[in-house]
Design a protein around this motif. Structure first.
Motif, PDB file in Angstrom:
ATOM      1  N   LEU A   1      46.771  34.443  33.111  1.00 40.47           N
ATOM      2  CA  LEU A   1      46.621  34.016  34.501  1.00 40.47           C
ATOM      3  C   LEU A   1      45.159  33.900  34.902  1.00 40.47           C
ATOM      4  O   LEU A   1      44.298  34.618  34.388  1.00 40.47           O
ATOM      5  CB  LEU A   1      47.269  35.021  35.457  1.00 40.47           C
ATOM      6  CG  LEU A   1      48.766  35.289  35.404  1.00 40.47           C
ATOM      7  CD1 LEU A   1      49.156  36.236  36.542  1.00 40.47           C
ATOM      8  CD2 LEU A   1      49.571  34.008  35.494  1.00 40.47           C
TER       9      LEU A   1
ATOM     10  N   VAL B   1      47.633  32.028  42.452  1.00 37.54           N
ATOM     11  CA  VAL B   1      47.609  31.827  41.003  1.00 37.54           C
ATOM     12  C   VAL B   1      47.159  30.389  40.717  1.00 37.54           C
ATOM     13  O   VAL B   1      47.854  29.423  41.062  1.00 37.54           O
ATOM     14  CB  VAL B   1      48.993  32.097  40.385  1.00 37.54           C
ATOM     15  CG1 VAL B   1      48.974  31.776  38.891  1.00 37.54           C
ATOM     16  CG2 VAL B   1      49.396  33.551  40.609  1.00 37.54           C
TER      17      VAL B   1
ATOM     18  N   ARG C   1      47.652  39.823  41.039  1.00 33.31           N
ATOM     19  CA  ARG C   1      47.388  39.245  42.360  1.00 33.31           C
ATOM     20  C   ARG C   1      46.854  40.316  43.312  1.00 33.31           C
ATOM     21  O   ARG C   1      45.915  40.068  44.083  1.00 33.31           O
ATOM     22  CB  ARG C   1      48.654  38.606  42.920  1.00 33.31           C
ATOM     23  CG  ARG C   1      49.134  37.386  42.130  1.00 33.31           C
ATOM     24  CD  ARG C   1      50.325  36.726  42.791  1.00 33.31           C
ATOM     25  NE  ARG C   1      49.950  36.168  44.086  1.00 33.31           N
ATOM     26  CZ  ARG C   1      50.821  35.869  45.052  1.00 33.31           C
ATOM     27  NH1 ARG C   1      52.112  36.120  44.886  1.00 33.31           N
ATOM     28  NH2 ARG C   1      50.385  35.347  46.183  1.00 33.31           N
TER      29      ARG C   1
ATOM     30  N   VAL D   1      43.639  34.098  38.819  1.00 38.11           N
ATOM     31  CA  VAL D   1      44.015  34.315  40.214  1.00 38.11           C
ATOM     32  C   VAL D   1      42.754  34.248  41.062  1.00 38.11           C
ATOM     33  O   VAL D   1      41.713  34.805  40.686  1.00 38.11           O
ATOM     34  CB  VAL D   1      44.691  35.686  40.395  1.00 38.11           C
ATOM     35  CG1 VAL D   1      45.192  35.850  41.828  1.00 38.11           C
ATOM     36  CG2 VAL D   1      45.841  35.860  39.407  1.00 38.11           C
TER      37      VAL D   1
ATOM     38  N   HIS E   1      51.793  34.796  29.651  1.00 38.30           N
ATOM     39  CA  HIS E   1      51.469  34.471  31.048  1.00 38.30           C
ATOM     40  C   HIS E   1      50.005  34.782  31.364  1.00 38.30           C
ATOM     41  O   HIS E   1      49.699  35.477  32.349  1.00 38.30           O
ATOM     42  CB  HIS E   1      52.407  35.199  32.016  1.00 38.30           C
ATOM     43  CG  HIS E   1      53.804  34.680  32.012  1.00 38.30           C
ATOM     44  ND1 HIS E   1      54.205  33.576  32.741  1.00 38.30           N
ATOM     45  CD2 HIS E   1      54.907  35.086  31.316  1.00 38.30           C
ATOM     46  CE1 HIS E   1      55.478  33.339  32.514  1.00 38.30           C
ATOM     47  NE2 HIS E   1      55.934  34.239  31.654  1.00 38.30           N
TER      48      HIS E   1
ATOM     49  N   HIS F   1      52.385  39.880  37.160  1.00 41.74           N
ATOM     50  CA  HIS F   1      51.913  38.956  38.193  1.00 41.74           C
ATOM     51  C   HIS F   1      51.540  39.688  39.477  1.00 41.74           C
ATOM     52  O   HIS F   1      50.486  39.417  40.070  1.00 41.74           O
ATOM     53  CB  HIS F   1      52.989  37.901  38.485  1.00 41.74           C
ATOM     54  CG  HIS F   1      53.142  36.868  37.429  1.00 41.74           C
ATOM     55  ND1 HIS F   1      53.801  37.113  36.233  1.00 41.74           N
ATOM     56  CD2 HIS F   1      52.735  35.574  37.380  1.00 41.74           C
ATOM     57  CE1 HIS F   1      53.788  36.007  35.497  1.00 41.74           C
ATOM     58  NE2 HIS F   1      53.146  35.068  36.164  1.00 41.74           N
TER      59      HIS F   1
ATOM     60  N   ASP G   1      48.773  29.643  35.106  1.00 44.29           N
ATOM     61  CA  ASP G   1      49.762  30.507  34.458  1.00 44.29           C
ATOM     62  C   ASP G   1      50.195  29.787  33.189  1.00 44.29           C
ATOM     63  O   ASP G   1      50.813  28.732  33.245  1.00 44.29           O
ATOM     64  CB  ASP G   1      50.958  30.752  35.375  1.00 44.29           C
ATOM     65  CG  ASP G   1      51.977  31.730  34.794  1.00 44.29           C
ATOM     66  OD1 ASP G   1      52.000  31.909  33.554  1.00 44.29           O
ATOM     67  OD2 ASP G   1      52.756  32.304  35.569  1.00 44.29           O
TER      68      ASP G   1
END
Length: 273
Positions: free
Chosen positions: A225, A233, A195, A227, A223, A191, A236
């Motif tokens: 994602l 986020v 990001r 972003v 997970h 994560h 997710d």
């Protein structure tokens, strides 16, 4: 505002069965209003038994799945960003290759993973991607996709800011990061790095991921994602199960963020001592 679909997979050792999963997802994506489908790294085959996997890894032009994916994109009027598949690359080694299939049925745009995952993990897992795969040598940006200027990366590339700096310098509006992250490294870094890369490039990052326990015995973090350029986020998909999810991409957000934090415009070369 384009709508994308993100496919989180638990790919196995049978490419035909994995293709069927992608085909169902393509149909469901269109039904859900998506114009573009993103799939994970090694969507068609995830098998660390190299002898068992070898018969399925052929030159791109010899693979039956390349025209099948092109036909699938054309049939549904859908752009399919295949996270990657293994293809033979000559000299006894393979390439980990992303392919983006436009709805026109033409030959896909491709990117070969540049950075090889060679590591001994604390949990006893050992990976030597460079034993079987040769690294790519070209940064790839696709102009004028439904999500703007699209930069291509794969999994371990995420750890190398210089690549994302180049994609930022080329003013990519979206960067794809398909992956099959291990659980330990995913829990620690997934994560925060995604990001950070979105913020650094002031771009959307779309990271379709493998998830769960696979037929070859490995476990992946999941997970998947999406972003936004501010580092928020938007999606997710969690780390428990495969599935398909949707996200609307507001491309106007990119100009807003780049005006507020003009890091790309202000970037200077770092002097070397």
């Amino acid at each position: 505002m384009p709508r994308i679909a993100v496919l989180q997979m638990c790919s196995g050792i049978d490419p035909g069965r994995n293709f069927d999963t992608i085909a169902r997802a393509a149909s469901d994506a269109v039904e859900g209003g998506a114009q573009m489908l993103f799939t994970p790294e090694m969507s068609l085959l995830l098998d660390r038994d190299r002898a068992r996997a070898a018969p399925h890894i052929v030159l791109q032009d010899a693979s039956p799945f390349v025209p099948m994916l092109a036909n699938l994109a054309e049939e549904h009027g859908l752009t399919i960003a295949l996270g990657s598949m293994a293809v033979a690359a000559g000299g006894g080694r393979n390439a980990n290759r992303s392919m983006v299939f436009a709805p026109d049925g033409e030959r896909p745009d491709t990117y070969d993973k540049i950075h090889m995952f060679d590591v001994d993990l604390a949990n006893g897992e050992s990976w030597r991607e460079s034993n079987a795969y040769r690294p790519g040598e070209e940064v790839v940006v696709i102009e004028d996709t439904l999500v703007g200027r699209l930069g291509l990366t794969i999994c371990y590339d995420l750890r190398f800011p210089a690549l994302f700096g180049e994609l930022g310098d080329r003013r990519c509006e979206t960067i794809a990061v398909p992956a099959a992250f291990t659980r330990p490294t995913g829990a620690a870094h997934w994560h925060v790095m995604l990001r950070a890369r979105a913020i650094e490039a002031s771009a959307f990052v779309i990271a379709a991921a493998q998830v769960g326990r696979h037929e070859d015995g490995r476990e992946t973090y999941g997970h998947s994602l999406v972003v936004d350029p501010w580092g928020e986020v938007l999606l997710d998909m969690g780390g428990e199960a495969p599935g398909l999810a949707f996200c609307d991409i507001d491309l106007a957000r990119i100009a807003e963020v780049r005006a507020q934090v003009p890091a790309l415009a202000n970037r200077r070369a770092i002097p070397k001592s």
